[in-house]
Scaffold this motif. Structure first.
Motif, PDB file in Angstrom:
ATOM      1  N   GLY A 123       0.813  -1.199   0.000  1.00 11.51           N
ATOM      2  CA  GLY A 123       0.000   0.000   0.000  1.00 11.51           C
ATOM      3  C   GLY A 123       0.847   1.249   0.000  1.00 11.51           C
ATOM      4  N   ALA A 124       0.191   2.345   0.253  1.00 10.38           N
ATOM      5  CA  ALA A 124       0.859   3.638   0.236  1.00 10.38           C
ATOM      6  C   ALA A 124       1.330   4.001   1.636  1.00 10.38           C
ATOM      7  N   LEU A 125       2.469   4.680   1.686  1.00 12.46           N
ATOM      8  CA  LEU A 125       3.107   5.038   2.944  1.00 12.46           C
ATOM      9  C   LEU A 125       3.063   6.538   3.173  1.00 12.46           C
ATOM     10  N   THR A 126       2.951   6.946   4.419  1.00 14.49           N
ATOM     11  CA  THR A 126       3.128   8.354   4.744  1.00 14.49           C
ATOM     12  C   THR A 126       4.616   8.659   4.676  1.00 14.49           C
TER      13      THR A 126
ATOM     14  N   ARG B 187       1.227  13.903  -5.234  1.00 14.74           N
ATOM     15  CA  ARG B 187       0.209  14.934  -5.034  1.00 14.74           C
ATOM     16  C   ARG B 187      -0.412  14.778  -3.667  1.00 14.74           C
ATOM     17  N   LYS B 188      -0.761  15.895  -3.083  1.00 10.44           N
ATOM     18  CA  LYS B 188      -1.397  15.873  -1.775  1.00 10.44           C
ATOM     19  C   LYS B 188      -2.907  15.937  -1.977  1.00 10.44           C
ATOM     20  N   PRO B 189      -3.610  14.905  -1.522  1.00 12.70           N
ATOM     21  CA  PRO B 189      -5.067  14.941  -1.683  1.00 12.70           C
ATOM     22  C   PRO B 189      -5.673  16.027  -0.789  1.00 12.70           C
ATOM     23  N   LEU B 190      -6.777  16.558  -1.199  1.00 12.59           N
ATOM     24  CA  LEU B 190      -7.452  17.597  -0.448  1.00 12.59           C
ATOM     25  C   LEU B 190      -7.732  17.110   0.973  1.00 12.59           C
ATOM     26  N   GLY B 191      -7.184  17.822   1.927  1.00 11.35           N
ATOM     27  CA  GLY B 191      -7.405  17.482   3.328  1.00 11.35           C
ATOM     28  C   GLY B 191      -6.700  16.222   3.786  1.00 11.35           C
ATOM     29  N   GLY B 192      -5.765  15.721   2.998  1.00  7.78           N
ATOM     30  CA  GLY B 192      -5.088  14.481   3.367  1.00  7.78           C
ATOM     31  C   GLY B 192      -3.577  14.633   3.374  1.00  7.78           C
ATOM     32  N   HIS B 193      -2.911  13.521   3.450  1.00  9.02           N
ATOM     33  CA  HIS B 193      -1.446  13.479   3.466  1.00  9.02           C
ATOM     34  C   HIS B 193      -0.944  12.809   2.192  1.00  9.02           C
ATOM     35  N   ARG B 194       0.228  13.248   1.759  1.00 16.83           N
ATOM     36  CA  ARG B 194       0.849  12.611   0.606  1.00 16.83           C
ATOM     37  C   ARG B 194       1.129  11.150   0.945  1.00 16.83           C
ATOM     38  N   ARG B 195       0.990  10.304  -0.054  1.00 17.05           N
ATOM     39  CA  ARG B 195       1.251   8.877   0.119  1.00 17.05           C
ATOM     40  C   ARG B 195       2.296   8.440  -0.903  1.00 17.05           C
ATOM     41  N   TYR B 196       3.218   7.621  -0.440  1.00 19.00           N
ATOM     42  CA  TYR B 196       4.321   7.138  -1.266  1.00 19.00           C
ATOM     43  C   TYR B 196       4.148   5.651  -1.531  1.00 19.00           C
ATOM     44  N   GLN B 197       4.454   5.250  -2.735  1.00 21.83           N
ATOM     45  CA  GLN B 197       4.366   3.841  -3.097  1.00 21.83           C
ATOM     46  C   GLN B 197       5.571   3.088  -2.515  1.00 21.83           C
ATOM     47  N   ASP B 198       5.404   1.785  -2.329  1.00 22.36           N
ATOM     48  CA  ASP B 198       6.447   0.952  -1.741  1.00 22.36           C
ATOM     49  C   ASP B 198       7.772   1.020  -2.505  1.00 22.36           C
ATOM     50  N   GLU B 199       7.722   1.170  -3.814  1.00 19.57           N
ATOM     51  CA  GLU B 199       8.958   1.180  -4.603  1.00 19.57           C
ATOM     52  C   GLU B 199       9.854   2.384  -4.297  1.00 19.57           C
TER      53      GLU B 199
END
Length: 134
Positions: free
Chosen positions: A3-6, A34-46
């Motif tokens: 999944g996506a990581l902070t 990209r930073k989702p509206l009202g959220g945190h950026r998420r990084y892929q495992d790679e």
């Protein structure tokens, strides 16, 4: 890991701090998601793999600019280009080692002169450093 990581999770997984990730983003080594509206950026495992690659390359003496070049190589020419870069890096390291050996020899001789003690004479290390053309 899936999944996506902070950014904090990414930093922990890769063994770096958050500021390192931000710095690599500014240098163009990592994309900033990209930073989702009202959220945190998420990084892929790679991205963890990419960060580890960067850190291993740095440990071998490659600069961030050289690493940026390594990251752009495709599989077809990667080995030839990477080998050429590694040969240049190895030659640079060998030259630095030779320079350090020469410095070690000179400093060792100066320390021996100090140890021999010239009874009130000026310090040989200071004398050498004070000479013009050193």
């Amino acid at each position: 890991m899936s999944g996506a990581l902070t950014i904090g999770q990414l930093a922990k997984a890769a063994g770096v701090n958050i500021e390192t990730i931000r710095y690599y983003q500014r240098r163009g080594l990592l994309d900033e998601p990209r930073k989702p509206l009202g959220g945190h950026r998420r990084y892929q495992d790679e991205v963890v793999t990419r960060l580890r690659f960067i850190k291993r390359a740095q440990a071998l003496g490659f600069t961030l600019a050289e690493i940026a070049g390594l990251l752009t190589l495709d599989a077809a020419c990667a080995c030839t280009n990477t080998r050429a870069l590694a040969i240049r890096k190895l030659a640079l390291i060998e030259q630095k080692m030779a320079d350090l050996a020469a410095i070690q020899h000179v400093l060792g001789g100066l320390v021996q002169q100090c140890d021999a003690g010239h009874g009130g004479a000026a310090c040989p290390i200071i004398e050498v450093l004070a000479k013009e053309g050193c």
